[in-house]
Design a protein around this motif. Structure first.
Motif, short mmCIF file in Angstrom:
data_model
loop_
_atom_site.label_atom_id
_atom_site.label_comp_id
_atom_site.label_asym_id
_atom_site.label_seq_id
_atom_site.Cartn_x
_atom_site.Cartn_y
_atom_site.Cartn_z
N VAL A 94 0.85 -1.19 0.00
CA VAL A 94 0.00 0.00 0.00
C VAL A 94 0.89 1.25 0.00
O VAL A 94 1.88 1.32 0.73
N PHE A 95 0.52 2.22 -0.82
CA PHE A 95 1.19 3.52 -0.84
C PHE A 95 0.13 4.61 -0.66
O PHE A 95 -0.88 4.61 -1.37
N LEU A 96 0.37 5.51 0.26
CA LEU A 96 -0.47 6.69 0.43
C LEU A 96 0.39 7.90 0.10
O LEU A 96 1.38 8.18 0.79
N GLU A 133 3.52 -4.26 3.32
CA GLU A 133 4.07 -2.95 3.61
C GLU A 133 3.03 -1.90 3.28
O GLU A 133 2.26 -2.04 2.33
N ALA A 134 3.00 -0.84 4.09
CA ALA A 134 2.13 0.31 3.84
C ALA A 134 2.96 1.56 4.09
O ALA A 134 3.40 1.80 5.22
N LEU A 135 3.20 2.33 3.04
CA LEU A 135 4.08 3.49 3.10
C LEU A 135 3.28 4.77 2.87
O LEU A 135 2.39 4.81 2.04
N CYS A 136 3.65 5.80 3.60
CA CYS A 136 3.17 7.15 3.34
C CYS A 136 4.31 7.91 2.68
O CYS A 136 5.42 7.97 3.22
N LEU A 137 4.05 8.51 1.52
CA LEU A 137 5.03 9.32 0.80
C LEU A 137 4.54 10.76 0.81
O LEU A 137 3.48 11.06 0.28
#
Length: 485
Positions: A94-96, A133-137
Motif C-alpha cells: 500500500v502507498f499513500l 508494507e504500507a508506506l506514506c510518501l
C-alpha cells in the motif's frame, strides 16, 4: 523482501530486485509511469519472491468517514481482478501519497492518513491477503505504517528521505532502457489545462464568432462540408507543428504560438461533431501521430472560459493517440479529464475502460483505418455489447481488472448513449453556460441568432461507483469518495 514487476521472469527480460521500503518508494513512479499525487495505490504481489502484479489507484477521498468503505472496495477490486488474471495475490503493498498543504508538514500528513492505512490493512486482511508494507510518501520523505519500530535512528519520527532522483537501482535500469524519468500526475494534467492570461479573451471572442457563423450552416444541412473544412484546417496545423521542434522545455508554449485563435475556434467547434471527431481520430500512428497529439493537447488548452466543456473532444483524441502509441499513463490522464468535464462522453468512457482493462488498441485502429470519408467509425461495441466481449483469450474479464490504475469506471451496461448514439444529433456549439437557453453566446454588442438545442446538458449521473458513498461531496481536484472516472 524482494519485489519484481509483473513482467519479471520472462525470457530476456530484466529483473530488478527491490529491497526495503526506500527502494519500494523510489520504484513506485516507474511502476505507474508517473508520480501519483494525492493518491492511494495498492499493488498485488505474487509468489515467494514478491513479484509485482496488478494495481489499483484512487484519489484520496476527502472525508475520513468514507475511508472504510473505499478501502473495502479497493481491496476487493484488486483481489478479484488479480484472481481472474494471475491468481489470488499472496500479499499487497500500500502507498499513500500526498504532499503537505502550504503551512503544513509531511509528518502531519502521515498522521492524518494513518486511519486510511489501517482501514486498508483491515480490508485486505478480511480477504485473507496480508499487507506486507504500507508506506506514506509526503514531502520527499516516507514512513512505514507496518514495519516501523521505536528506534529513532532506524525509523525517524520525521520520516526517511526518498532517494535523490537518478540515484537508485530502478532509475539506473530505466536510464539503461532509454526510459524518461516519470513526470508527476499534476504535470501531465497541467499540459492539458485551459490557458490563462491575455490569450483567453481573444480565444473566447473567436469561439463566439465561430459559433455564430456555424449555426446557420448547420441548420441548412451543411455539416458534411463543415467537417471537411475542419479536417483541412487540422491537416494544415499538424503540418506546421510537424515542422517545429517537438522536444525540450517549452514545447507546449511553442505549439500554442503556432495555432491562431481562429484556427483553434474552428477546430474546437468542428470536433463537437461525432463524424468529424472520428475521422480526426484516424491520425493515430506513423509520422502523423506526434503532430496530431500536439494539436489535440493545444486545442484542449484553448477551451477556455465558458467553452471549457468543449475540451471533452480534444482530450479524448489526445487520450486515444497516447494509448495508440503505448503511452498508457498519459492516456488515462487525458481520458479522466475528459470524463470529469463530461461524464457522459461515450467515446471517452469506452476508451478509458478499454485502456484500464489492458485491451489491445489495434481493434480500434483497424476500425479507423477502414473509416470511409464522411462517416463516423463503427466500433465493435457500439451496439451496446461493451468492449468486454470476445476478449477471454487475453485473460481479461469483469469490471475490475487487476492492471487498471484507477477505480471506478463505467461498465458496458452503464454507458449512456447521448452524443455518440447512431443517430448523431447536431452538435451543440454553444458554451455550457448558455445551454438550456435558446441562443448561443456572441460577442458583446452583437445580435445572437437562435441555434439548435443539440446535445442535452442534463446528465443522468449513471456510471459504476465501486464502493462509492451515497453522498455527492467531492474532494479537491475532482476526486471524491467515488473516485476518478
Amino acid at each position: 523482501m524482494t519485489h519484481h514487476s509483473d513482467a519479471a521472469g520472462g525470457p530476456g527480460e530484466q529483473t530488478i530486485g527491490l529491497r526495503g521500503p526506500g527502494e519500494l518508494a523510489d520504484a513506485l513512479p516507474y511502476f505507474l509511469g508517473f508520480h501519483p499525487d494525492d493518491s492511494v495505490v495498492l499493488i498485488a504481489t505474487h509468489g515467494e519472491r514478491g513479484r509485482f502484479g496488478g494495481r489499483v489507484r484512487l484519489g484520496i477521498p476527502e472525508y475520513e468517514e468514507d475511508w472504510p468503505e473505499i478501502a473495502v472496495a479497493l481491496a476487493k477490486g484488486l483481489v478479484t481482478g488479480s484472481e481472474r488474471r494471475s491468481g489470488k495475490p499472496d500479499g499487497i503493498v500500500v502507498f499513500l501519497c500526498r504532499d503537505p498543504a502550504p503551512g503544513g508538514n509531511a509528518r502531519q500528513v502521515m498522521e492524518r492518513l494513518r486511519p486510511l492505512a489501517q482501514a486498508l490493512r483491515l480490508a485486505c486482511g478480511g480477504l485473507d491477503v496480508p499487507v506486507y508494507e504500507a508506506l506514506c510518501l509526503s514531502g520527499g520523505r516516507y514512513w512505514s505504517y507496518v514495519n516501523a519500530c521505536d528506534d529513532p535512528i532506524c525509523c525517524s519520527p520525521d520520516g526517511t528521505p526518498v532517494a535523490r532522483p537518478g540515484t537508485s537501482a530502478m532509475a539506473a535500469a530505466a536510464a539503461y532502457a532509454g526510459l524518461q524519468a516519470p513526470s508527476s500526475l499534476r504535470e501531465m494534467e497541467r499540459r492539458l489545462m485551459p490557458l490563462e492570461g491575455a490569450v483567453v479573451a481573444d480565444q473566447e471572442q473567436a469561439l463566439d464568432a465561430a459559433a455564430i457563423a456555424l449555426v446557420p450552416r448547420i441548420l441548412e444541412g451543411d455539416r458534411g462540408r463543415i467537417g471537411t473544412e475542419t479536417l483541412e484546417v487540422a491537416e494544415r496545423v499538424m503540418a506546421r507543428l510537424g515542422g517545429a521542434t517537438a522536444v525540450g522545455p517549452g514545447v507546449d508554449a511553442r505549439d500554442d504560438t503556432l495555432l491562431s485563435v481562429d484556427e483553434a475556434a474552428a477546430l474546437i467547434l468542428g470536433l463537437q461533431d461525432r463524424d468529424t471527431r472520428d475521422r480526426a481520430a484516424a491520425c493515430m500512428e506513423g509520422e502523423g501521430a506526434a503532430p496530431a497529439l500536439r494539436l489535440w493537447r493545444a486545442l484542449a488548452r484553448r477551451c477556455v472560459g465558458p467553452y471549457v466543456e468543449h475540451a471533452a473532444a480534444p482530450l479524448t483524441l489526445a487520450g486515444w493517440v497516447h494509448w495508440s502509441l503505448g503511452q498508457e499513463p498519459e492516456a488515462r490522464v487525458a481520458l479522466r479529464m475528459a470524463l470529469r468535464i463530461d461524464p457522459e462522453y461515450t467515446f471517452a468512457q469506452l476508451l478509458h475502460q478499454a485502456c484500464n482493462e489492458g485491451l489491445d488498441p489495434e481493434t480500434i485502429r483497424n476500425c479507423l483505418r477502414r473509416l470511409p470519408a464522411g462517416s463516423g467509425a463503427e466500433f465493435p461495441w457500439e451496439d451496446g455489447a461493451g468492449p468486454s466481449d470476445g476478449r477471454a483469450e487475453r485473460g481479461v474479464g469483469g469490471a475490475v481488472p487487476a492492471g487498471r490504475d484507477d477505480l471506478p469506471s463505467a461498465g458496458p451496461d452503464d454507458l449512456p448513449s447521448d452524443s455518440d448514439s447512431a443517430a448523431t444529433p447536431a452538435p451543440d456549439l454553444r458554451a455550457p453556460a448558455s445551454r438550456g437557453r435558446t441562443r448561443p453566446p456572441a460577442p458583446k454588442g452583437s445580435r445572437r441568432p437562435e441555434g439548435p438545442q443539440g446535445r442535452s446538458g442534463e446528465r443522468s449521473g449513471k456510471g459504476a461507483s465501486v464502493g462509492a458513498s451515497s453522498r455527492t461531496r467531492k474532494s479537491p481536484g475532482g476526486r471524491g469518495a467515488a473516485g476518478e472516472r
